[in-house]
Design a protein around this motif. Structure first.
Motif, PDB file in Angstrom:
ATOM      1  N   LEU A 181       1.021  -1.037   0.172  1.00  0.00           N
ATOM      2  CA  LEU A 181       0.145   0.263  -0.016  1.00  0.00           C
ATOM      3  C   LEU A 181       0.468   1.256   0.042  1.00  0.00           C
ATOM      4  O   LEU A 181       0.560   2.193  -1.026  1.00  0.00           O
ATOM      5  CB  LEU A 181      -0.864  -0.261   1.148  1.00  0.00           C
ATOM      6  N   TYR A 204       2.734   1.501  -3.265  1.00  0.00           N
ATOM      7  CA  TYR A 204       1.555   1.809  -4.743  1.00  0.00           C
ATOM      8  C   TYR A 204       1.006   3.579  -4.820  1.00  0.00           C
ATOM      9  O   TYR A 204       0.922   4.254  -6.200  1.00  0.00           O
ATOM     10  CB  TYR A 204       0.715   0.629  -4.715  1.00  0.00           C
ATOM     11  N   TYR A 205       0.447   3.273  -3.541  1.00  0.00           N
ATOM     12  CA  TYR A 205       0.077   4.711  -3.339  1.00  0.00           C
ATOM     13  C   TYR A 205       0.702   6.223  -3.239  1.00  0.00           C
ATOM     14  O   TYR A 205       0.293   7.295  -3.631  1.00  0.00           O
ATOM     15  CB  TYR A 205      -1.416   5.025  -2.759  1.00  0.00           C
ATOM     16  N   ARG A 255       5.873  -0.424 -10.073  1.00  0.00           N
ATOM     17  CA  ARG A 255       4.677   0.648 -10.000  1.00  0.00           C
ATOM     18  C   ARG A 255       4.781   1.084 -11.204  1.00  0.00           C
ATOM     19  O   ARG A 255       3.074   2.157 -12.227  1.00  0.00           O
ATOM     20  CB  ARG A 255       4.321   1.496  -9.069  1.00  0.00           C
ATOM     21  N   VAL A 296       2.663  -3.052 -15.208  1.00  0.00           N
ATOM     22  CA  VAL A 296       1.325  -2.143 -14.624  1.00  0.00           C
ATOM     23  C   VAL A 296       1.342  -0.870 -15.658  1.00  0.00           C
ATOM     24  O   VAL A 296      -0.025  -0.663 -15.421  1.00  0.00           O
ATOM     25  CB  VAL A 296       2.267  -1.557 -12.904  1.00  0.00           C
ATOM     26  N   SER A 309      -1.564  -2.705 -17.379  1.00  0.00           N
ATOM     27  CA  SER A 309      -2.529  -3.371 -16.763  1.00  0.00           C
ATOM     28  C   SER A 309      -3.628  -1.591 -16.522  1.00  0.00           C
ATOM     29  O   SER A 309      -4.621  -1.736 -16.515  1.00  0.00           O
ATOM     30  CB  SER A 309      -2.226  -3.529 -15.680  1.00  0.00           C
ATOM     31  N   VAL A 310      -2.549  -0.340 -16.389  1.00  0.00           N
ATOM     32  CA  VAL A 310      -3.910   0.467 -15.802  1.00  0.00           C
ATOM     33  C   VAL A 310      -4.299   1.015 -17.583  1.00  0.00           C
ATOM     34  O   VAL A 310      -6.101   0.876 -17.208  1.00  0.00           O
ATOM     35  CB  VAL A 310      -2.966   2.409 -15.361  1.00  0.00           C
ATOM     36  N   SER A 317      -8.217  -3.307 -12.133  1.00  0.00           N
ATOM     37  CA  SER A 317      -8.761  -2.284 -10.704  1.00  0.00           C
ATOM     38  C   SER A 317      -7.205  -2.563  -9.842  1.00  0.00           C
ATOM     39  O   SER A 317      -6.132  -2.899 -10.507  1.00  0.00           O
ATOM     40  CB  SER A 317      -9.174  -3.391  -9.818  1.00  0.00           C
ATOM     41  N   ASP A 318      -7.147  -1.228  -9.003  1.00  0.00           N
ATOM     42  CA  ASP A 318      -5.833  -1.610  -7.834  1.00  0.00           C
ATOM     43  C   ASP A 318      -5.681  -2.804  -7.426  1.00  0.00           C
ATOM     44  O   ASP A 318      -4.513  -2.958  -7.159  1.00  0.00           O
ATOM     45  CB  ASP A 318      -5.893  -0.547  -6.988  1.00  0.00           C
ATOM     46  N   ILE A 343      -4.366  -5.302  -9.938  1.00  0.00           N
ATOM     47  CA  ILE A 343      -2.794  -4.792  -9.599  1.00  0.00           C
ATOM     48  C   ILE A 343      -1.720  -4.748  -8.892  1.00  0.00           C
ATOM     49  O   ILE A 343      -0.588  -5.338  -8.935  1.00  0.00           O
ATOM     50  CB  ILE A 343      -2.906  -3.455 -10.462  1.00  0.00           C
ATOM     51  N   LEU A 344      -2.158  -5.029  -7.926  1.00  0.00           N
ATOM     52  CA  LEU A 344      -1.069  -5.521  -6.707  1.00  0.00           C
ATOM     53  C   LEU A 344      -1.242  -6.811  -6.396  1.00  0.00           C
ATOM     54  O   LEU A 344       0.224  -6.872  -6.471  1.00  0.00           O
ATOM     55  CB  LEU A 344      -1.898  -4.675  -4.887  1.00  0.00           C
TER      56      LEU A 344
END
Length: 288
Positions: free
Chosen positions: A111, A114-115, A177, A182, A185-186, A191-192, A195-196
């Motif tokens: 988390l 990634y964020y 990321r 990634v 996929s985006v 979805s997040d 991806i995670l």
């Protein structure tokens, strides 16, 4: 005559399992660990009674009685039965604490990496707080406050073991990321969570697996240290409890402490060898 057929791509001749079997460290560690696991699995069959029962006269030396090959302790308890049942208890504590540390460390690191932003800053401040307190002293304080049982000991070890793993996973998430996988996929609208779990976590599996094997070894040592200080579960025959119980007669009856101590050394050595072997086998730079 020169062939005009296109060259076929090279096919790797060795898979991860083959490389693992060819690694001396991984092979030795795996064999030793399988031995310990076999002891834990067969403890109830070979020694169906309670390992804490007093079954013979105290202070029987190893080999003095064929019925008790490793002798007995100061209370007349069978040391061999304690070693087999202790393997089960010590591995249980190590496994539960490692699973808890993996849950906290991997989720927090993913988390944060990634964020980024305020979530990354908040999670890293929590991680730094836990890292400022020595993990063993933190675990000792937790166990001293609550009643020492197998589950509270595992909880205390797991809660204090995750910060290093969180930083490691965060670094991997930061690296991945912005990668092509990634970004693709985006662009496809993933979805997040997908991806995670599908893109970042599998590519960070190598350092996680290596860290997990070392965390299991550290958990066994931590439990043994707590038990040596009198903070083990008194109702369980763990290796740490056996070492702690024999410390008072160490000068006269050294085998009571030495035998479970050797079990701890062999298990920790096996996990460290396995971790070193996994690091070599799973390192992509060595197998391009």
């Amino acid at each position: 005559m020169t062939s005009l057929a296109p060259a076929l791509p090279a096919i790797p001749t060795q898979g991860p399992l083959s490389r693992l079997l060819r690694s001396p460290s991984a092979l030795a560690g795996s064999l030793l660990l399988l031995l310990v696991l076999a002891m834990a699995a067969s403890a109830g069959w070979l020694f169906p009674g309670d390992p804490l029962d007093m079954v013979a006269e105290p202070f029987l030396r190893p080999g003095a009685d064929p019925a008790y090959l490793l002798g007995t302790d100061m209370l007349g308890r069978d040391l061999l039965a304690g070693i087999f049942h202790g393997a089960r208890v010590s591995l249980l504590i190590a496994a539960v604490s490692t699973l808890l540390a993996l849950l906290l460390g991997v989720s927090g690191g993913l988390l944060a990496g990634y964020y980024g932003g305020w979530l990354d800053a908040a999670l890293m401040r929590v991680t730094e707080f836990f890292q400022t307190i020595p993990s063993f002293l933190f675990a000792l304080a937790i166990v001293a406050v609550v009643q020492p049982t197998l589950w509270t000991i595992a909880l205390a070890i797991g809660v204090t073991a995750w910060p290093g793993l969180a930083r490691l996973v965060r670094a991997e998430a930061l690296r991945l990321r912005h990668g092509e996988m990634v970004r693709a996929s985006v662009a496809l609208g993933a979805s997040d969570a997908r991806i995670l779990l599908r893109d970042i976590l599998p590519n960070a599996a190598t350092p996680i697996l290596v860290s997990a094997s070392l965390m299991v070894a550290t958990a066994i040592l931590t439990e043994s240290s707590l038990a040596f200080l009198g903070l083990g579960d008194p109702n369980a025959a763990s290796w740490g409890n056996m070492v702690g119980a024999g410390r008072e007669v160490l000068r006269t009856d050294w085998y009571i402490t030495t035998i479970p101590g050797l079990a701890i050394v062999i298990t920790v050595l096996a996990l460290n060898l396995l971790g070193d072997g996994l690091a070599d086998v799973l390192d992509p730079r060595d197998h391009k």
